[in-house]
Design a protein around this motif. Sequence first.
Motif, PDB file in Angstrom:
ATOM      1  N   PHE A  97      20.192 -30.138  -9.091  1.00 51.12           N
ATOM      2  CA  PHE A  97      21.135 -29.981  -8.026  1.00 51.12           C
ATOM      3  C   PHE A  97      20.263 -29.317  -6.813  1.00 51.12           C
ATOM      4  CE2 PHE A  97      24.962 -30.472  -5.509  1.00 51.12           C
ATOM      5  CZ  PHE A  97      24.996 -29.426  -4.924  1.00 51.12           C
ATOM      6  N   LEU A  98      19.771 -28.227  -7.384  1.00 50.15           N
ATOM      7  CA  LEU A  98      19.176 -27.448  -6.283  1.00 50.15           C
ATOM      8  C   LEU A  98      17.877 -28.068  -5.778  1.00 50.15           C
ATOM      9  CD1 LEU A  98      19.513 -23.767  -7.669  1.00 50.15           C
ATOM     10  CD2 LEU A  98      20.230 -24.732  -5.744  1.00 50.15           C
ATOM     11  N   PHE A 132      24.872 -36.015   0.980  1.00 50.76           N
ATOM     12  CA  PHE A 132      24.246 -35.765  -0.437  1.00 50.76           C
ATOM     13  C   PHE A 132      25.187 -35.543  -1.585  1.00 50.76           C
ATOM     14  CE2 PHE A 132      21.529 -34.075  -3.313  1.00 50.76           C
ATOM     15  CZ  PHE A 132      21.898 -32.683  -3.670  1.00 50.76           C
ATOM     16  N   TYR A 133      26.308 -34.792  -1.287  1.00 58.35           N
ATOM     17  CA  TYR A 133      27.191 -34.530  -2.354  1.00 58.35           C
ATOM     18  C   TYR A 133      27.801 -35.847  -2.819  1.00 58.35           C
ATOM     19  CZ  TYR A 133      27.051 -29.750  -0.478  1.00 58.35           C
ATOM     20  OH  TYR A 133      26.798 -28.507   0.203  1.00 58.35           O
ATOM     21  N   LYS A 134      27.969 -36.574  -2.221  1.00 61.36           N
ATOM     22  CA  LYS A 134      28.819 -38.018  -2.733  1.00 61.36           C
ATOM     23  C   LYS A 134      27.676 -38.656  -3.381  1.00 61.36           C
ATOM     24  CE  LYS A 134      30.846 -42.206  -1.070  1.00 61.36           C
ATOM     25  NZ  LYS A 134      31.169 -42.914   0.156  1.00 61.36           N
ATOM     26  N   LYS A 190      18.990 -31.036  -3.522  1.00 65.48           N
ATOM     27  CA  LYS A 190      19.513 -30.435  -2.285  1.00 65.48           C
ATOM     28  C   LYS A 190      18.320 -30.055  -1.292  1.00 65.48           C
ATOM     29  CE  LYS A 190      22.679 -26.858  -0.781  1.00 65.48           C
ATOM     30  NZ  LYS A 190      23.222 -25.763  -1.106  1.00 65.48           N
ATOM     31  N   ALA A 211      28.184 -28.333   6.542  1.00 65.87           N
ATOM     32  CA  ALA A 211      28.729 -29.118   5.395  1.00 65.87           C
ATOM     33  C   ALA A 211      28.982 -30.606   5.555  1.00 65.87           C
ATOM     34  CB  ALA A 211      30.140 -28.542   5.223  1.00 65.87           C
ATOM     35  N   GLU A 212      29.078 -30.968   6.869  1.00 64.12           N
ATOM     36  CA  GLU A 212      29.268 -32.468   6.879  1.00 64.12           C
ATOM     37  C   GLU A 212      28.174 -33.104   6.768  1.00 64.12           C
ATOM     38  OE1 GLU A 212      32.494 -30.609   7.533  1.00 64.12           O
ATOM     39  OE2 GLU A 212      32.348 -32.622   7.320  1.00 64.12           O
ATOM     40  N   ASN A 242      22.249 -27.889 -12.857  1.00 63.43           N
ATOM     41  CA  ASN A 242      22.066 -27.155 -11.857  1.00 63.43           C
ATOM     42  C   ASN A 242      20.749 -27.006 -11.110  1.00 63.43           C
ATOM     43  OD1 ASN A 242      24.589 -26.231 -11.913  1.00 63.43           O
ATOM     44  ND2 ASN A 242      24.325 -24.648 -13.332  1.00 63.43           N
ATOM     45  N   PHE A 264      24.990 -37.238  -5.024  1.00 59.10           N
ATOM     46  CA  PHE A 264      24.759 -36.610  -6.135  1.00 59.10           C
ATOM     47  C   PHE A 264      25.834 -37.207  -7.015  1.00 59.10           C
ATOM     48  CE2 PHE A 264      22.328 -33.676  -8.526  1.00 59.10           C
ATOM     49  CZ  PHE A 264      23.231 -32.938  -9.323  1.00 59.10           C
ATOM     50  N   LEU A 265      27.070 -36.874  -6.889  1.00 61.22           N
ATOM     51  CA  LEU A 265      28.283 -37.110  -7.771  1.00 61.22           C
ATOM     52  C   LEU A 265      28.229 -38.434  -8.299  1.00 61.22           C
ATOM     53  CD1 LEU A 265      30.633 -35.670  -8.971  1.00 61.22           C
ATOM     54  CD2 LEU A 265      31.897 -36.998  -7.041  1.00 61.22           C
TER      55      LEU A 265
END
Lengths: 154, 438
Positions: free
Chosen positions: A66-67, A103-105, A70, A97-98, A63, A107-108
């Motif tokens: 992640f922060l 970033f989300y992709k 981000k 969000a778009e 976590n 990070f995952l």
Amino acid sequence: MAVSRFCPPRKSCHDWIGPPDKHSNLQPVHFYIPENESPLEQKLRELRQETQERNQQFWANQNLTFLKEKEEFIDSRLKAKGLELRAESGQKATLNAEEMADFYKEFLSKNFRKHMYCNRDWYKRNLAITFFMGKVALERIWNKLRLKQKKTSN
Amino acid sequence: MNIIAKRSASWVGGCVWYLERRALQESPRRFLHLLRNVNQQWVTFQHFNFLRHMYVTQLNRSFNQQIKPKPEPVPSPFLEKASLDEAKTEIYKMRPLSPASLSLSRKPNEKESIELEPTPVIEGSIAVGTETKEEKQWKEMKLRVDDLPGILARLSKIKLTALVVSTTSAGFALAPAPFDWPCFLLTFVGTGLASCAANSINQFFEVPFDSNMNRTKNRPLVRGQISPLLAVSFAACCAVPGVALLTWGVNPLTGALGLFNIFLYTCCYTPLKRISIANTWVGAVVGAIPPLMGWTAATGSLDAGAFLLGGILYSWQFPHFNALSWGLREDYSRGGYCMMSVTHPDLCRRVALRHCLALVAMSAAAPALDVTTWTFPVIALPINLYISYLGFRFYRDADRKSSRKLFFCSLWHLPLFLLLMLTCKRPAAQGDAGGPQS
């Protein structure tokens, strides 16, 4: 991991569970150690303690990373756009969000391997803990029955 | 020398013992009176600490998920209670002292005997002042029988189970067979139990992951309201009678489908969620099987109509889930869930639209397969066109607003769709075999 200074009341003979940790979101358990703890019970307790610590470490780290990443992503994107990091009101500028989707992709996929390892470990431990809980429950029932038998024979 | 040391030691030990006894025997108020002199200097310091703790908590809330701290209405009752809690912890801290642990020479003993009382209290006050609020949030992990029904309802995801059972009932009702109440009730209960079992195992597997998502952090296993052993036992106690009821009370085919679905959900879908986006397709099959079970319970066989109904539920899962997952991308990414919305956003929206259109096509196939009359595709057209339109908007706009609209539409679209199917059910022809087989 910050060691909790929680101390349960003397008369309690149960485990106690605390509020979610602010980094890992996991709720820590304070394990009760009975006076006549059997070797099996001790093994179970130690396994649960160890699993709790591993989970705590993993998720707190996850976590926080992640922060941090981000924030770095937002900063770099805003800079690339030539925008200020803070609006006039002093509010921190964010991306919608778009824009965050990249970033989300990333990070995952970066953490995929770590999650695979963690998943396997968690499944094994969870099953082991439950199995030992079953054994301990049976052991306790057996001891109670034996005690009853002794009492009735006496 | 030794005698003096022993006497000092026993005097100190006696002091400690005396304080303990007073604390335990006397009422809290009198004990507070005892400590008040010491506490008064720390009142303002504790108050500051309390406020500081509240501020930090509020700040952290935006970054981390936390239980919302309950607002303290008036500082003074809190501080009084804090003093009482401190007093308790002081007793625990002082208890380990024994005369043997004290040094033997005189002077250090005197110093220690003087410092012994105030030092633990002072240090304790500072340390405990901020943590008593946290201490209050600790709960004993003792299962209360009164709480058990609520806990088990949440463990078995009772609302989702209700939805699953209603799709099974729709399958049963749409099957071309006279409605047999005993068979229906057995199917209803059996499917419900199977669903409870599957949901409980799913929660059992996902505890640390559920803790990290807002949607799931209040589940019973996450909060320690039930032990994993009890959760698994409950699942077994639902699965065994549930599948047995379906196999021997209804028919073996329905029982086999039920067992297969439990396996698919717990051993395929649940672990797959963290491995590959294929989990969504597997999950769609899991959702498609219950109406199939309803159909086989009524007719005893899998025919084209059954597969059509399964296909409808299968296709419905995509606009429903893909739209929902669009708003959860951050949680999925952080928690390590492999979802299309995160890894393949274009595919996510494309698939949702594709399946909205598939629903339209399947409504037209319903009368062709003798499930419904031709009235059905006509009256279902408005809602089908609407969901397809929302699917298209989601595909084109790709934003939170369109995803939410599509998700909420899917919630009312399905029950209405099934209801319309029921009202347009093809009446049974003469000499139709259909009937419950045991």
